[in-house]
Design an enzyme around this catalytic site. Structure first.
Site, PDB file in Angstrom:
ATOM      1  N   PHE A 261       0.855  -1.195   0.000  1.00 41.87           N
ATOM      2  CA  PHE A 261       0.000   0.000   0.000  1.00 41.87           C
ATOM      3  C   PHE A 261       0.894   1.250   0.000  1.00 41.87           C
ATOM      4  O   PHE A 261       0.727   2.158   0.809  1.00 41.87           O
ATOM      5  CB  PHE A 261      -0.929   0.027   1.224  1.00 41.87           C
ATOM      6  CG  PHE A 261      -1.682  -1.248   1.459  1.00 41.87           C
ATOM      7  CD1 PHE A 261      -2.855  -1.524   0.755  1.00 41.87           C
ATOM      8  CD2 PHE A 261      -1.229  -2.182   2.376  1.00 41.87           C
ATOM      9  CE1 PHE A 261      -3.555  -2.700   0.980  1.00 41.87           C
ATOM     10  CE2 PHE A 261      -1.921  -3.365   2.609  1.00 41.87           C
ATOM     11  CZ  PHE A 261      -3.083  -3.623   1.904  1.00 41.87           C
ATOM     12  N   ASP A 283       1.853  -1.306  -4.809  1.00 41.70           N
ATOM     13  CA  ASP A 283       0.549  -0.667  -4.692  1.00 41.70           C
ATOM     14  C   ASP A 283      -0.320  -1.166  -5.843  1.00 41.70           C
ATOM     15  O   ASP A 283       0.190  -1.501  -6.919  1.00 41.70           O
ATOM     16  CB  ASP A 283       0.656   0.853  -4.742  1.00 41.70           C
ATOM     17  CG  ASP A 283      -0.575   1.551  -4.175  1.00 41.70           C
ATOM     18  OD1 ASP A 283      -0.520   2.018  -3.030  1.00 41.70           O
ATOM     19  OD2 ASP A 283      -1.601   1.616  -4.877  1.00 41.70           O
ATOM     20  N   ALA A 312      -2.343  -6.006  -2.811  1.00 45.65           N
ATOM     21  CA  ALA A 312      -1.488  -6.406  -1.694  1.00 45.65           C
ATOM     22  C   ALA A 312      -1.966  -7.708  -1.057  1.00 45.65           C
ATOM     23  O   ALA A 312      -1.152  -8.563  -0.685  1.00 45.65           O
ATOM     24  CB  ALA A 312      -1.436  -5.292  -0.655  1.00 45.65           C
ATOM     25  N   CYS A 396      -5.505   3.363   9.882  1.00 46.49           N
ATOM     26  CA  CYS A 396      -6.015   4.739   9.959  1.00 46.49           C
ATOM     27  C   CYS A 396      -7.539   4.744  10.049  1.00 46.49           C
ATOM     28  O   CYS A 396      -8.179   5.755   9.765  1.00 46.49           O
ATOM     29  CB  CYS A 396      -5.541   5.574   8.778  1.00 46.49           C
ATOM     30  SG  CYS A 396      -6.072   4.963   7.168  1.00 46.49           S
TER      31      CYS A 396
END
Length: 454
Positions: A261, A283, A312, A396
């Protein structure tokens, strides 16, 4: 000024510093405030608590901008907020000319994001009130920061929750599409028009630098050691391999690294800076890999980086399948036709595996699926880490709470037959300050684990 009166039974979140007031926390509205206007916030006894802006169309009906009475969000208001924010960044953010200048609620300007890329600013106006203040925000930014250009990237779906359309475009001066800035001593080329969000993710700056200790100390695994030899009449230490020959490759002691990523390749760049021997930068987006390729070239690291455009999840699984097939072939009681290629392919391992995925859980209802996703990539990622190597992993997703994130990684380790030692546990950087009591600001989790087999 109109005011909103809060219910008696609500949780006392605003008293704890939380700037959001939801529709179901409001008992009544006194006066006739227009959407985007300031209102006073009072408790059920009529005591003043704060001033915020009002939007009855949003579930977050009031967002607090001040804990003292103010009459307008005018130029002076924004200049004051921006000066305080700039002072904070100049104190805490060193070694670069790029950072998050305004971080919404945490800088007491909810609904506004401003990222600085040298002398270019990129702004996001996420709420109705901030949208209405667009011109005065630009004027205040010009006065405080004196940029050459300001570009708007309000092309995000969250605006629709406020009854706003997605927009982007030039607001002031001149803005090239690509700007080159410095972070951690590295050159980064950013696409402010087409890059994700505002073009770059500043929140991992300090975390990227935290991988430095992982990048060296691997030469002994290849049988390379420093030996004292005489050169030009002086004794000096040089790296020597098992055959006694001097090793001339300058990164002989560096780690092999996989970054998944990668986006613009920021962890790849830091890995190379700190001495990695070889980095695989992966990616699913060709545009992201092209950006990473440019950044690697900009910093002169081309000879140590390979680029992979792939999913991924699939890449990690394929490498693990290759390892398993190789292990099966190596069993003494197995007769295998080694002339036939392995069906799985892959089978590569790394000293350091870095996983920095996008948010898997953007809503509370997506958490269960996110747990499966995080477990999948971490399970397969740690299987590819050489014994005693390191897994660098992040989330995140705000709704993926820290305890749940660690629990998910622990479950992955149990299934993988690994023991993890936690070495680093970090959050977003200093240009993303967090207000205590505002859990939504505690979104980024970043960890470094040493990986050992049971």
């Amino acid at each position: 000024m109109a005011s909103v009166v809060l219910t008696k039974s609500r949780k006392k979140r605003i008293e704890q510093g939380h700037p959001w007031i939801f529709k179901n926390e409001i008992e009544s509205v006194e006066g006739e405030p227009q959407p985007g206007e300031l209102v006073e916030v009072k408790n059920h006894q009529g005591r003043y608590l704060a001033t915020g802006y009002y939007n009855p169309a949003s579930q977050i009906t009031v967002r607090v901008v001040s804990y003292e009475p103010i009459t307008a969000m005018d130029k002076a208001f924004f200049v004051s907020r921006f000066e305080q924010a700039l002072q904070h960044r100049e104190r805490f953010v060193t070694g670069g000319d790029a950072y998050r200048l305004i971080y919404g609620e945490a800088d007491f300007v909810p609904g506004l994001t401003v990222d600085r890329f040298g002398d270019v600013l990129v702004v996001q106006l996420l709420t109705l009130a901030m949208d209405q203040c667009r011109d005065v925000i630009v004027e205040a930014l010009v006065e405080v920061v004196k940029p050459k250009g300001i570009y708007e990237r309000s092309d995000v779906g969250v605006r629709e929750l406020e009854g706003l359309e997605q927009v982007k475009g030039l607001l002031y001066g001149e803005c090239p599409r690509h700007v080159t800035v410095t972070e951690n001593g590295l050159l980064i080329k950013v696409d402010i028009e087409q890059g994700q969000k505002t073009g770059y993710f500043f929140d991992q700056r300090e975390n990227r630098a935290a991988i430095q200790p992982l990048m060296k100390g691997w030469g002994h695994r290849s049988g390379i050691a420093l030996q004292e030899v005489e050169k030009d009449g002086e004794l000096t230490k040089v790296p020597v391999n098992k055959s006694g020959k001097e090793v001339t490759f300058p990164y002989w002691d560096g780690a092999t690294v996989l970054e998944c990523f990668s986006h613009t390749g920021s962890f790849t760049l830091n890995a190379c800076k700190y001495g990695a021997k070889q980095v695989t930068c992966l990616d699913i987006s060709e545009h992201a890999i092209e950006s990473a390729r440019e950044n690697v070239k900009l910093n002169g690291f081309e000879d140590r980086v390979e680029f992979v455009v792939d999913d991924a999840f699939q890449y990690l699984r394929n490498q693990v399948k290759g390892l398993e097939e190789r292990a099966e072939r190596a069993k003494a009681d197995k007769k295998v036709d080694t002339s036939k290629a392995m069906t799985a392919g892959g089978g590569r391992t790394f000293d350091v595996v870095i996983l920095d995925p996008p948010a898997f859980a953007k809503t509370r209802g997506a958490v269960k699926g996110a747990v499966r996703g995080y477990k999948d990539i971490n399970l397969h990622g740690m299987k590819l880490v050489n014994e005693g190597g390191y897994l660098v992993t992040a989330s995140c997703s705000y709704h993926m709470r820290p305890d749940l994130f660690l629990e998910t990684i622990q479950d992955a380790a149990a299934d993988a037959g690994k023991i993890l030692r936690l070495l680093e546990w970090r959050a977003a950087g200093k240009d993303h300050p967090q207000i205590l009591g505002v859990e939504e600001g505690h979104y980024l989790k970043f960890a470094i684990f040493e990986v050992r087999s049971k």
